[in-house]
Design a protein around this motif. Sequence first.
Motif, PDB file in Angstrom:
ATOM      1  N   LYS A   1       0.748  -1.410  -0.020  1.00 15.66           N
ATOM      2  CA  LYS A   1      -0.107  -0.025  -0.055  1.00 15.66           C
ATOM      3  C   LYS A   1       1.074   1.098   0.066  1.00 15.66           C
ATOM      4  CE  LYS A   1      -3.541  -2.151   2.629  1.00 15.66           C
ATOM      5  NZ  LYS A   1      -4.537  -2.081   4.033  1.00 15.66           N
TER       6      LYS A   1
ATOM      7  N   SER B   1      -4.940  -4.681  -7.279  1.00 16.56           N
ATOM      8  CA  SER B   1      -4.356  -3.479  -6.929  1.00 16.56           C
ATOM      9  C   SER B   1      -3.532  -2.762  -7.895  1.00 16.56           C
ATOM     10  CB  SER B   1      -3.680  -4.057  -5.654  1.00 16.56           C
ATOM     11  OG  SER B   1      -2.382  -4.971  -6.113  1.00 16.56           O
TER      12      SER B   1
ATOM     13  N   ALA C   1      -6.263   5.361  -5.712  1.00 18.61           N
ATOM     14  CA  ALA C   1      -5.185   4.589  -6.286  1.00 18.61           C
ATOM     15  C   ALA C   1      -4.384   5.361  -7.527  1.00 18.61           C
ATOM     16  CB  ALA C   1      -5.769   3.367  -6.827  1.00 18.61           C
TER      17      ALA C   1
END
Length: 536
Positions: free
Chosen positions: A163, A295, A434
């Motif tokens: 992350k 992701s 993101a």
Amino acid sequence: MVISKSQQQKYTPDAKSTAEQISLAPPTDKNKNYLLNNNNYNEVNVNLNNIGDFYTGTKIFITGATGFVGKALVEKLLRSCIGIDAIYLLMRDKRGLCIEQRLKELLKNPVFDKIREKDPDVFQKVKAINGDVSLPNLSLSENDKNFLWENIDIVFHSAATVKFNEDLKNAVLLNTLGTKRVLELCQGMRNLKSFVHVSTAFSNSDKAHIKEHIYKPSFDINSIINCMDILPKDVVEMLSKKLLGKHPNTYTFTKALAEYIVLEYSSSIPAAVVRPSIITAAWKEPMPGWVDNMSGITGIFMECGRGTIKSIICNENYVMDIIPVDVVVNTIITACWHTVAYTSNSVRVYNCVSGGINPVTWRKFGDLTHKYVREYPSKYVQWYPGFEYRTNRFIHMIYAIMYHTIPAAILDVFLYCTRQKPIMLKISNKFYQALDAGKFFSTNEWNFDTHTLAALSVAVKNAEDGENFGMDINKGTTNFDWDPYVKNFMIGVRQYVLKDDMTSLPAAKTKLNRLYWFQKTFQVLTLYAIMKVATR
């Protein structure tokens, strides 16, 4: 298993030209077969000019095996290094599942389909060890720790939080201190032949030119770790900006710290560092286009394909440094072998990148994405696909509000009125975050040295079974081409992430055609409304 340095080919990387560095001869006939002595095993003859044979009889310990790279690594080892004795995965109980249940779920993943069809019994070699990199001593029991000390030959460390917006305290705990704890465990392993740390090519993204060596951090690592342990979270966050310096986020900063810890331990542990750039779907193995997470860039381009992302902050002329996951895995496996077969006086670093070898720009990748998401649409498409790159942040913000936020809010109202859970705005904000977190990487580019990677590539080609571990994506020497790769990537996202098989393609194309005409009608009506307002 222990191999003395006198039994290994000597090779020390330096700052010489690429041509000089890659002129590696394979292990000579004189030292081709090695006798590996181990009190716990029978004597085994290993041919170090054969990568698969190098792994024969070994017991391997892997962290991060449930991640994208970790799954592919376990699969490749089982499929291509058939002589492996056992693979031990560090796992923890999670979401109400014990490690045995999680292991069963892991092995059900489609990445293992080829193995399941050919030899399902090989899964018996995979075992779970209860532990957690975020806890002291990896939370290992005394029995498990002693077992690992006595038996493990090879360690692959890929556990990390990826992350970008992780708070500094957690990022240091997982990425930096976690690496130190794994290395401390390795120090007790009697038979350790090689340790490979999976880092990132962007660990030094504060520099424009990134060499294949480990950079010394500006701050003392132990002091940083102690601060994270002692200081409360809010104080750590206050210090975060100063500690990060020119690093864009906590991920790259803590991965850089972890690399330096590997360097500190490399005097007693045979270590290597593999630095992949942006990891994307498989090129060839285990099947073209395989990808299993949403992701980072995969999630962004998945949403581009669904039509929900219309604007991306990006300099479209810059190189988009992405690397297929199977190339990364082959680099990790062969780097481990390289560490033993061609010893070095210092820890080797491999910049596993594509930019300087077979570059693709953001513009080219975007054009190919547009082409194939329209050719292979998913039944989950929400709006006609079409996005643009922008460097003007104000215009991007307007487009984000018009095409991301407002439609998501309208859909949430509809869901609420139909007594369904309104989640679209939450999902939209997640992808917008993101995009915001990734803009540093889409508005900058780097010059990566790849001399050591080139040396590895030549050594692999010289190995007897080198064709089984291909990690060369140079268009001049392989058939790698971005056009078919992006096609398989987009199909892979459709199939493995969205769980949408190809039987739905005709209906999805019909839906896409309706969305196309709906979009055209909407554009005409919008233009008409603007003209009417302007004439008044």
